[in-house]
Design a protein around this motif. Sequence first.
Motif, PDB file in Angstrom:
ATOM      1  N   GLY A   3      13.727  14.297  -1.384  1.00 51.43           N
ATOM      2  CA  GLY A   3      14.477  15.503  -1.693  1.00 51.43           C
ATOM      3  C   GLY A   3      14.821  16.344  -0.493  1.00 51.43           C
ATOM      4  N   GLY A   4      14.121  16.183   0.593  1.00 53.23           N
ATOM      5  CA  GLY A   4      14.430  16.932   1.807  1.00 53.23           C
ATOM      6  C   GLY A   4      13.327  17.905   2.186  1.00 53.23           C
ATOM      7  N   THR A   5      13.355  18.303   3.440  1.00 52.91           N
ATOM      8  CA  THR A   5      12.386  19.230   3.996  1.00 52.91           C
ATOM      9  C   THR A   5      12.868  20.657   3.771  1.00 52.91           C
ATOM     10  N   ILE A   6      11.969  21.506   3.248  1.00 48.69           N
ATOM     11  CA  ILE A   6      12.353  22.908   3.057  1.00 48.69           C
ATOM     12  C   ILE A   6      11.568  23.855   3.948  1.00 48.69           C
ATOM     13  N   SER A   7      10.477  23.362   4.533  1.00 50.61           N
ATOM     14  CA  SER A   7       9.681  24.206   5.417  1.00 50.61           C
ATOM     15  C   SER A   7       8.869  23.303   6.345  1.00 50.61           C
ATOM     16  N   ARG A   8       8.595  23.808   7.558  1.00 55.61           N
ATOM     17  CA  ARG A   8       7.881  23.000   8.547  1.00 55.61           C
ATOM     18  C   ARG A   8       7.058  23.904   9.454  1.00 55.61           C
ATOM     19  N   THR A   9       5.850  23.455   9.783  1.00 53.29           N
ATOM     20  CA  THR A   9       5.020  24.115  10.786  1.00 53.29           C
ATOM     21  C   THR A   9       4.575  23.049  11.786  1.00 53.29           C
ATOM     22  N   ALA A  10       3.692  23.428  12.694  1.00 51.81           N
ATOM     23  CA  ALA A  10       3.249  22.483  13.719  1.00 51.81           C
ATOM     24  C   ALA A  10       2.545  21.263  13.132  1.00 51.81           C
ATOM     25  N   HIS A  11       1.818  21.434  12.028  1.00 56.26           N
ATOM     26  CA  HIS A  11       1.045  20.335  11.450  1.00 56.26           C
ATOM     27  C   HIS A  11       1.494  19.895  10.066  1.00 56.26           C
ATOM     28  N   PHE A  12       2.274  20.709   9.367  1.00 54.47           N
ATOM     29  CA  PHE A  12       2.623  20.417   7.979  1.00 54.47           C
ATOM     30  C   PHE A  12       4.133  20.439   7.759  1.00 54.47           C
ATOM     31  N   VAL A  13       4.563  19.689   6.731  1.00 49.01           N
ATOM     32  CA  VAL A  13       5.945  19.698   6.269  1.00 49.01           C
ATOM     33  C   VAL A  13       5.905  19.851   4.759  1.00 49.01           C
ATOM     34  N   LEU A  14       6.812  20.661   4.219  1.00 47.41           N
ATOM     35  CA  LEU A  14       6.921  20.830   2.772  1.00 47.41           C
ATOM     36  C   LEU A  14       8.244  20.237   2.318  1.00 47.41           C
ATOM     37  N   HIS A  15       8.159  19.258   1.415  1.00 46.79           N
ATOM     38  CA  HIS A  15       9.328  18.597   0.854  1.00 46.79           C
ATOM     39  C   HIS A  15       9.519  19.070  -0.583  1.00 46.79           C
ATOM     40  N   ARG A  16      10.779  19.108  -1.032  1.00 49.19           N
ATOM     41  CA  ARG A  16      11.064  19.476  -2.420  1.00 49.19           C
ATOM     42  C   ARG A  16      12.082  18.508  -2.991  1.00 49.19           C
ATOM     43  N   ALA A  17      11.815  18.042  -4.207  1.00 50.33           N
ATOM     44  CA  ALA A  17      12.758  17.180  -4.923  1.00 50.33           C
ATOM     45  C   ALA A  17      12.991  17.781  -6.293  1.00 50.33           C
ATOM     46  N   GLY A  18      14.243  18.088  -6.580  1.00 53.17           N
ATOM     47  CA  GLY A  18      14.585  18.617  -7.893  1.00 53.17           C
ATOM     48  C   GLY A  18      14.433  17.540  -8.953  1.00 53.17           C
ATOM     49  N   HIS A  74       7.066  19.437  -5.357  1.00 56.06           N
ATOM     50  CA  HIS A  74       6.845  19.813  -3.963  1.00 56.06           C
ATOM     51  C   HIS A  74       5.727  18.944  -3.401  1.00 56.06           C
ATOM     52  N   VAL A  75       5.903  18.450  -2.193  1.00 56.93           N
ATOM     53  CA  VAL A  75       4.876  17.646  -1.538  1.00 56.93           C
ATOM     54  C   VAL A  75       4.616  18.230  -0.160  1.00 56.93           C
ATOM     55  N   VAL A  76       3.359  18.552   0.102  1.00 62.67           N
ATOM     56  CA  VAL A  76       2.937  19.021   1.418  1.00 62.67           C
ATOM     57  C   VAL A  76       2.374  17.809   2.153  1.00 62.67           C
ATOM     58  N   PHE A 107       4.254  28.045   3.295  1.00 59.73           N
ATOM     59  CA  PHE A 107       4.752  28.493   1.993  1.00 59.73           C
ATOM     60  C   PHE A 107       5.499  29.820   2.099  1.00 59.73           C
ATOM     61  N   GLY A 108       5.190  30.618   3.105  1.00 60.68           N
ATOM     62  CA  GLY A 108       5.889  31.882   3.307  1.00 60.68           C
ATOM     63  C   GLY A 108       7.339  31.692   3.731  1.00 60.68           C
ATOM     64  N   GLN A 109       7.667  30.565   4.330  1.00 63.49           N
ATOM     65  CA  GLN A 109       9.026  30.271   4.791  1.00 63.49           C
ATOM     66  C   GLN A 109       9.938  29.766   3.677  1.00 63.49           C
ATOM     67  N   VAL A 110       9.369  29.441   2.519  1.00 63.63           N
ATOM     68  CA  VAL A 110      10.141  28.804   1.432  1.00 63.63           C
ATOM     69  C   VAL A 110      11.081  29.801   0.768  1.00 63.63           C
ATOM     70  N   GLN A 111      12.317  29.383   0.633  1.00 66.53           N
ATOM     71  CA  GLN A 111      13.322  30.167  -0.102  1.00 66.53           C
ATOM     72  C   GLN A 111      13.440  29.561  -1.503  1.00 66.53           C
ATOM     73  N   PRO A 112      13.334  30.369  -2.574  1.00 66.74           N
ATOM     74  CA  PRO A 112      13.396  29.802  -3.938  1.00 66.74           C
ATOM     75  C   PRO A 112      14.711  29.211  -4.318  1.00 66.74           C
TER      76      PRO A 112
END
Length: 112
Positions: A3-18, A74-76, A107-112
Motif C-alpha cells: 500500500g505504500g509508506t506513510i511515515s518513516r523514522t531512522a529505525h521504523f517504517v509505517l505502511h498503510r494499505a486500504g 497498517h504495518v510497522v 505515528f505522530g507524522q501520520v496524516q489521516p
Amino acid sequence: MAGGTISRTAHFVLHRAGLGAQEAQALFAVRDQPWVGAVVPKRWARRAVTRNGIKRQIYAVSSSFEASLSCAAHVVRLRAAFAKDEFKSAWSEPLKKAVRGELLQLFGQVQP
C-alpha cells in the motif's frame, strides 16, 4: 506493505494499505477500526527478548493513536538495528525509551 509508506523514522517504517469492504469483512471481525501489525525481523533484532519488546511497544503506542489512524491495514516494520554499543542489554530502560520515542514520532507524522 504494497500500500505504500506513510511515515518513516531512522529505525521504523509505517505502511498503510486500504481495504475494500469485501476484504475487510473476510479478514477482520471489526471493520470500522484500523488494523495494526508488526514486522520485526531477526536480521535487525537478533534476540527474541528485543523483538518481543519492540512488538509490545508497537502495539501499545499504536493503540494510543488508534483514533487518528484511518480504517485500513497498517504495518510497522523495523528497518534498521539499534546500535549494540549504545544499548548493551537486550531490553534495557534506555532501549525501551528510544524505541517508544521513535514510535511516537512515527505515528505522530501520520496524516489521516
